[in-house]
Design an enzyme around this catalytic site. Structure first.
Site, short mmCIF file in Angstrom:
data_model
loop_
_atom_site.label_atom_id
_atom_site.label_comp_id
_atom_site.label_asym_id
_atom_site.label_seq_id
_atom_site.Cartn_x
_atom_site.Cartn_y
_atom_site.Cartn_z
N LEU A 31 0.77 -1.27 -0.06
CA LEU A 31 0.05 0.01 -0.17
C LEU A 31 1.01 1.25 0.06
O LEU A 31 0.56 2.08 0.58
CB LEU A 31 -0.83 0.09 1.12
N CYS A 32 2.02 1.25 -0.61
CA CYS A 32 2.74 2.51 -0.90
C CYS A 32 3.08 2.79 -2.40
O CYS A 32 4.29 3.00 -2.59
CB CYS A 32 4.00 2.48 -0.07
N GLY A 33 2.19 2.47 -3.25
CA GLY A 33 2.35 2.97 -4.72
C GLY A 33 3.53 1.99 -5.27
O GLY A 33 3.59 0.73 -4.90
N ALA A 61 5.80 7.42 -0.01
CA ALA A 61 5.06 6.87 -1.04
C ALA A 61 3.72 6.28 -0.44
O ALA A 61 2.70 6.34 -1.23
CB ALA A 61 5.76 5.64 -1.46
#
Length: 336
Positions: free
Chosen positions: A140-142, A290
């Site tokens: 879940l950080c791009g 991110a």
């Protein structure tokens, strides 16, 4: 029951680290299923997805999107709070790390006539390279984790073209799971990162690197991590950790002269620890930045989806009420 509506999906450009892999799976249960064709509006770069739902299903979807929005907003705030502390750690650690490297390079330049055997700076013909790959422990950080993994893949391909052997030291759960699924990539050790990088954690990695290099199992050690630039930008980089080389390329036997033992024996272990700790801190700050961007985009998407579903729900409800009124009027007229 099938669902029926028409939704405009925003196509605003995302940040460099916000790929579709960042939160696509996270929002997937709440996305409107697209089983009809998609068209593009000539006025703006958007897509129309026809979906068919009853009032009850629409209410449930609206509630689900509201809950998702609350979660992504909370995750964004948490990441924002953590990234400030991580950014401070990066900024505070950089001067010491850079000064230490500069001191080592200056000593190396000034004392080039000494013929002293120091294992950590000894340049050998390169036959095998160790790659320390630093990834995150969570998703879940791009595109944060994908970017550094692609960098590692590219470096591995380069080493293969040069006819060199390699081994990987994986740091971080995401990198560990990636390499575990690819048994053809040789991995020396799997290590998990912590929520906050510490000198003890860096020392564990440094000890493994030291052992590989001094035992001559590898002739070069490279550190692959994500350098923190700003809250909206980070760059995957490759840094030569051993042997100590200012340029960072694969050196030959005449790469540089050696430094006095008395100075380097004290500085090189500190150099190893500081460089690894700095890489871990930079990587964590980049990951949190991110994630903050990815959750911001996810929240914006949830807001747009909730707005669209609410409009469709109100229109269907209005149409249902209108139909009931028409039925009452028709029944009344029939009784006359």
């Amino acid at each position: 029951m099938s669902c029926s509506t028409t939704m405009w999906v925003s196509s605003k450009p995302s940040l460099p680290d916000s790929s579709s892999l960042s939160f696509g799976s996270f929002l997937n249960p709440f996305r409107l299923p697209s089983h009809n064709s998609t068209t593009t509006s000539p006025s703006r770069s958007s897509s129309v997805t026809p979906v068919h739902c009853g009032l009850r299903e629409l209410r449930e979807r609206i509630d689900s999107v509201k809950n998702t929005q609350k979660i992504t907003e909370a995750m964004k705030l948490v990441a924002a709070a953590k990234v400030r502390r991580a950014q401070e750690a990066v900024v505070n650690a950089r001067p010491f790390s850079e000064t230490l490297v500069e001191v080592l390079y200056n000593i190396n330049e000034q004392l080039q006539t000494e013929d002293i055997d120091v294992p950590l700076i000894k340049v050998r013909p390169v036959k095998k390279v160790a790659l320390v790959v630093v990834t995150g422990d969570r998703g879940l950080c791009g595109g944060f984790n994908n970017a550094i993994i692609k960098k590692a893949e590219s470096r591995i391909a380069e080493l293969k073209e040069l006819g060199l052997e390699y081994t990987v030291i994986s740091v971080g759960k995401k990198g560990n799971s990636y390499f575990l699924r690819r048994p053809y990539i040789p991995v020396d050790k799997f290590l998990e990162g912590g929520s906050l990088p510490t000198a003890k954690e860096a020392q564990a990695i440094a000890d493994d690197v030291f052992s590989l290099f001094v035992s001559e199992e590898v002739d070069k050690v490279e550190l692959l991590y994500t350098k923190f630039v700003s809250l909206v930008k980070s760059d995957p980089v490759i840094h030569t950790l051993l042997p100590l080389s200012p340029k960072g390329e694969i050196c030959d036997i005449n790469g540089f002269e050696q430094d006095p033992v008395q100075i380097l024996d004290a500085l090189l272990p500190l150099y190893l620890n500081s460089q690894i700790l700095r890489a871990l801190q930079e990587s964590l700050a980049s990951e949190l930045a991110a994630r903050m961007s990815a959750m911001s985009n996810a929240t914006d998407n949830a807001v747009e989806l909730k707005k669209t579903l609410s409009i469709v729900y109100n229109r269907q409800r209005q149409a249902k009420i209108t139909g009931e009124i028409l039925e009452i009027v028709a029944g009344a007229e029939a009784l006359v």
